[in-house]
Design an enzyme around this catalytic site. Sequence first.
Site, PDB file in Angstrom:
ATOM      1  N   ARG A 276      -8.388  -1.794  -7.482  1.00 13.48           N
ATOM      2  CA  ARG A 276      -9.656  -0.276  -6.585  1.00 13.48           C
ATOM      3  C   ARG A 276      -8.551   0.743  -7.171  1.00 13.48           C
ATOM      4  NH1 ARG A 276     -11.754   1.991  -3.660  1.00 13.48           N
ATOM      5  NH2 ARG A 276     -14.198   2.444  -4.161  1.00 13.48           N
TER       6      ARG A 276
ATOM      7  N   ILE B  90     -13.532   1.031  10.067  1.00 13.80           N
ATOM      8  CA  ILE B  90     -13.602   1.117   8.956  1.00 13.80           C
ATOM      9  C   ILE B  90     -14.423   0.092   7.591  1.00 13.80           C
ATOM     10  CG2 ILE B  90     -11.349   1.929   7.850  1.00 13.80           C
ATOM     11  CD1 ILE B  90     -11.449   2.487  10.343  1.00 13.80           C
TER      12      ILE B  90
ATOM     13  N   ASP C  56     -16.309   9.335  -3.219  1.00 19.21           N
ATOM     14  CA  ASP C  56     -16.468  10.869  -2.235  1.00 19.21           C
ATOM     15  C   ASP C  56     -15.407  11.740  -1.991  1.00 19.21           C
ATOM     16  OD1 ASP C  56     -16.984   9.236  -0.841  1.00 19.21           O
ATOM     17  OD2 ASP C  56     -17.938  11.449   0.675  1.00 19.21           O
TER      18      ASP C  56
ATOM     19  N   ASN D 115       0.284  -1.037  -0.116  1.00 23.09           N
ATOM     20  CA  ASN D 115      -0.098  -0.562  -0.272  1.00 23.09           C
ATOM     21  C   ASN D 115       0.266   1.548   0.410  1.00 23.09           C
ATOM     22  OD1 ASN D 115      -1.693  -1.146  -0.371  1.00 23.09           O
ATOM     23  ND2 ASN D 115      -3.217  -0.970   2.057  1.00 23.09           N
TER      24      ASN D 115
ATOM     25  N   CYS E 110     -16.322  -3.038  -3.321  1.00 22.59           N
ATOM     26  CA  CYS E 110     -16.214  -3.903  -3.499  1.00 22.59           C
ATOM     27  C   CYS E 110     -16.304  -5.123  -2.188  1.00 22.59           C
ATOM     28  CB  CYS E 110     -14.311  -3.800  -3.578  1.00 22.59           C
ATOM     29  SG  CYS E 110     -14.295  -4.088  -1.741  1.00 22.59           S
TER      30      CYS E 110
ATOM     31  N   THR F 179      -6.703   6.216   1.111  1.00 18.69           N
ATOM     32  CA  THR F 179      -6.321   7.257  -0.906  1.00 18.69           C
ATOM     33  C   THR F 179      -6.961   7.925  -1.141  1.00 18.69           C
ATOM     34  OG1 THR F 179      -7.560   5.650  -1.399  1.00 18.69           O
ATOM     35  CG2 THR F 179      -6.049   4.602  -1.623  1.00 18.69           C
TER      36      THR F 179
ATOM     37  N   ARG G 206      -2.222 -11.164  -4.526  1.00 18.26           N
ATOM     38  CA  ARG G 206      -2.580  -8.913  -4.541  1.00 18.26           C
ATOM     39  C   ARG G 206      -1.835  -8.972  -4.106  1.00 18.26           C
ATOM     40  NH1 ARG G 206      -7.715  -7.586  -3.319  1.00 18.26           N
ATOM     41  NH2 ARG G 206      -6.247  -5.679  -3.963  1.00 18.26           N
TER      42      ARG G 206
ATOM     43  N   THR H 156      -9.330   9.153   4.679  1.00 17.60           N
ATOM     44  CA  THR H 156      -9.492   8.027   4.053  1.00 17.60           C
ATOM     45  C   THR H 156      -8.135   8.362   3.725  1.00 17.60           C
ATOM     46  OG1 THR H 156      -9.966   7.936   1.586  1.00 17.60           O
ATOM     47  CG2 THR H 156     -10.539   9.734   2.956  1.00 17.60           C
TER      48      THR H 156
HETATM   49  N1  EPU Z   1     -14.532   6.516   2.425  1.00 16.75           N
HETATM   50  C1  EPU Z   1     -15.985   7.445   2.430  1.00 16.75           C
HETATM   51  N2  EPU Z   1     -15.343   8.466   1.068  1.00 16.75           N
HETATM   52  C2  EPU Z   1     -14.439   8.354   0.350  1.00 16.75           C
HETATM   53  C3  EPU Z   1     -13.385   7.335   0.521  1.00 16.75           C
HETATM   54  C4  EPU Z   1     -13.098   6.517   2.194  1.00 16.75           C
HETATM   55  O1  EPU Z   1     -16.990   7.388   3.080  1.00 16.75           O
HETATM   56  O2  EPU Z   1     -14.235   8.775  -0.600  1.00 16.75           O
HETATM   57  C5  EPU Z   1     -14.976   4.871   3.463  1.00 16.75           C
HETATM   58  C6  EPU Z   1     -15.031   4.096   2.961  1.00 16.75           C
HETATM   59  O3  EPU Z   1     -15.906   3.822   2.567  1.00 16.75           O
HETATM   60  C7  EPU Z   1     -14.320   3.300   4.342  1.00 16.75           C
HETATM   61  C8  EPU Z   1     -13.225   4.168   4.823  1.00 16.75           C
HETATM   62  O4  EPU Z   1     -13.419   5.519   4.571  1.00 16.75           O
HETATM   63  O5  EPU Z   1     -15.886   3.360   4.928  1.00 16.75           O
HETATM   64  C9  EPU Z   1     -12.032   3.492   4.870  1.00 16.75           C
HETATM   65  O6  EPU Z   1     -11.288   4.117   3.736  1.00 16.75           O
HETATM   66  P1  EPU Z   1     -10.720   4.570   2.924  1.00 16.75           P
HETATM   67  O7  EPU Z   1     -10.491   5.121   1.826  1.00 16.75           O
HETATM   68  O8  EPU Z   1      -9.181   4.595   4.366  1.00 16.75           O
HETATM   69  O9  EPU Z   1      -9.585   3.124   2.189  1.00 16.75           O
HETATM   70  P2  EPU Z   1      -9.203   2.924   1.033  1.00 16.75           P
HETATM   71  O10 EPU Z   1      -7.641   4.143   0.598  1.00 16.75           O
HETATM   72  O11 EPU Z   1      -9.784   2.345   0.026  1.00 16.75           O
HETATM   73  C10 EPU Z   1      -6.525   1.765   1.873  1.00 16.75           C
HETATM   74  C11 EPU Z   1      -6.212   0.336   1.697  1.00 16.75           C
HETATM   75  C12 EPU Z   1      -6.642  -0.421   2.102  1.00 16.75           C
HETATM   76  C13 EPU Z   1      -7.212  -0.331   3.833  1.00 16.75           C
HETATM   77  C14 EPU Z   1      -7.618   0.555   3.927  1.00 16.75           C
HETATM   78  C15 EPU Z   1      -8.107   1.352   5.762  1.00 16.75           C
HETATM   79  C16 EPU Z   1      -4.717   1.194  -0.551  1.00 16.75           C
HETATM   80  C17 EPU Z   1      -4.518   0.531  -1.701  1.00 16.75           C
HETATM   81  N3  EPU Z   1      -5.616   0.210   0.837  1.00 16.75           N
HETATM   82  O12 EPU Z   1      -8.264   1.397   1.275  1.00 16.75           O
HETATM   83  O13 EPU Z   1      -6.097  -1.476   2.400  1.00 16.75           O
HETATM   84  O14 EPU Z   1      -7.972  -0.929   4.363  1.00 16.75           O
HETATM   85  O15 EPU Z   1      -7.211   1.589   3.539  1.00 16.75           O
HETATM   86  O16 EPU Z   1      -6.533   1.259   6.033  1.00 16.75           O
HETATM   87  O17 EPU Z   1      -3.920   1.634   0.061  1.00 16.75           O
HETATM   88  C18 EPU Z   1      -5.197  -4.220   2.233  1.00 16.75           C
HETATM   89  O18 EPU Z   1      -4.719  -4.166   1.815  1.00 16.75           O
HETATM   90  O19 EPU Z   1      -5.989  -5.631   1.913  1.00 16.75           O
HETATM   91  C19 EPU Z   1      -6.327  -2.900   1.633  1.00 16.75           C
HETATM   92  C20 EPU Z   1      -7.829  -3.143   1.900  1.00 16.75           C
END
Ligand code: EPU
Length: 429
Positions: free
Chosen positions: A100, A334, A132, A31, A124, A172, A404, A170
């Site tokens: 993603r 989360i 958003d 990540n 997913c 990403t 992955r 968030t």
């Molecule tokens: N969320 C929103 N709106 C947004 C963005 C996020 O509502 O615009 C919500 C999500 O639905 C979720 C929460 O905020 O409920 C946190 O999501 P986040 O955006 O932090 O997750 P992500 O960036 O999509 C990354 C990691 C994940 C890890 C999460 C939480 C990467 C590529 N992925 O995902 O990793 O679980 O942060 O730490 O960095 C994994 O490696 O298995 C994995 C899923």
Amino acid sequence: MKSITSYTSDYLVIEGGHRLVGKVRISGSKNASLPIMMSSLLTDDVCYIEDVPDLLDVRSTIELLQVFNAEVSYHQGKLRLDASKIKSFIAPDYIVRRMRASVLAMGPLLGRFGKAVVAMPGGCSIGVRAIDQHLKVFERGGARINVQHGYVHLEVDKIKPVEYTFEVVTVTGTENALMFLSRCEKRSILRNIAIEPEVMDLVEVLRSMGVSIEIDGRTAIVRGSRELKGFAHRVIPDRIEAGTFLVAGFITGGDIELENVRVDHLGSVIEKLREAGACVEVSSDRIRVYSNGGGIKPLSISTSEYPGFPTDMQAQFTSMCCLAEGLSEITENIFENRFQHVAELQRMGADIHIRGRTAFIKGVKKLTGAEVFSTDLRASASLVLAGLVAEGKTVVRDIYHLDRGYERLDEKLKSLGAPVERHSITDVI
Ligand code: EPU
């Protein structure tokens, strides 16, 4: 039971009941690698990244960068990326569906070229996973956003400085915002950012490219530049891979040493392992874990943003608690659908009940080997862990998910003495 034709990838056969003993090197972080690879889109200069793990997600990111017409070479963990001849700004559906994290192309493409077209990621297996917050930052920065035919179309003429407080933390989303604003010369302020080590690794890269980023708690002040330099960077070790091996070493009653780790990134995980009764010894870049034979104590865990207990370790700790001496409670805060491993663990004899966002786990004396399915990356890891301690043989199907995000997990486990065999989808057991 699924018919053989509905399996999608290789499977693992694990013979449970063996202690893990020895040393294992932890790979570079998945990540952290993905956003850093995408940040090479911000410059004309060549960029170099070291210790990039050989994983399906890394291969998909390389493929995506090549679709944009970046030149990429990858050899033994070393990446050379040259984005000086970008011709396409479209992240196609077939790659976004596979991974993603492809949404991380939005920030740098929009920042540098003023346009990006990225297939809408959708939900997913672990949750809705909205974007958003990513889009709100781009919008504040002057981007026009349209969703058409399954694709998000983004365009901006001149990036405006942004002042934004994220409504949810968030990872990403923060990374996309930082990469986008790296090309804006005026001062932007982002509040309530994610401060995961992977975000901080990207910050270090962006700084070395010439972006000024000040971080104070969950606030970032960003002053970008129209001319960003190339970088050479070694990614941080993967804290989730490390955490997974720590659990494996402890629950098998083994004695293992992890090399190439950042102890400071594993605080909450080590704390919970010790609470469960594991002996954990740390030095600068190594961790030894072993059991003193005293069994596993039940835990109460609640996942949260860093520095809290990571959601990416929740499934592995759920497996561990299946064998604890008493009742454990694990709350997932989360993602709303991250308990899919539970049904598979129940097939192995686990006693787990889910109420709302909490899993109540009553420890059992033993798990028994079964045929189980991977539903997502960390769920697969939890099933492998359960297989290591179950009585008899466990077959973990569809390990495409595992591939992955874990580099050679089966080989690493084997080197520690676990009888784990990888089979191709067509092999009959
Ligand atoms: N969320 C929103 N709106 C947004 C963005 C996020 O509502 O615009 C919500 C999500 O639905 C979720 C929460 O905020 O409920 C946190 O999501 P986040 O955006 O932090 O997750 P992500 O960036 O999509 C990354 C990691 C994940 C890890 C999460 C939480 C990467 C590529 N992925 O995902 O990793 O679980 O942060 O730490 O960095 C994994 O490696 O298995 C994995 C899923």
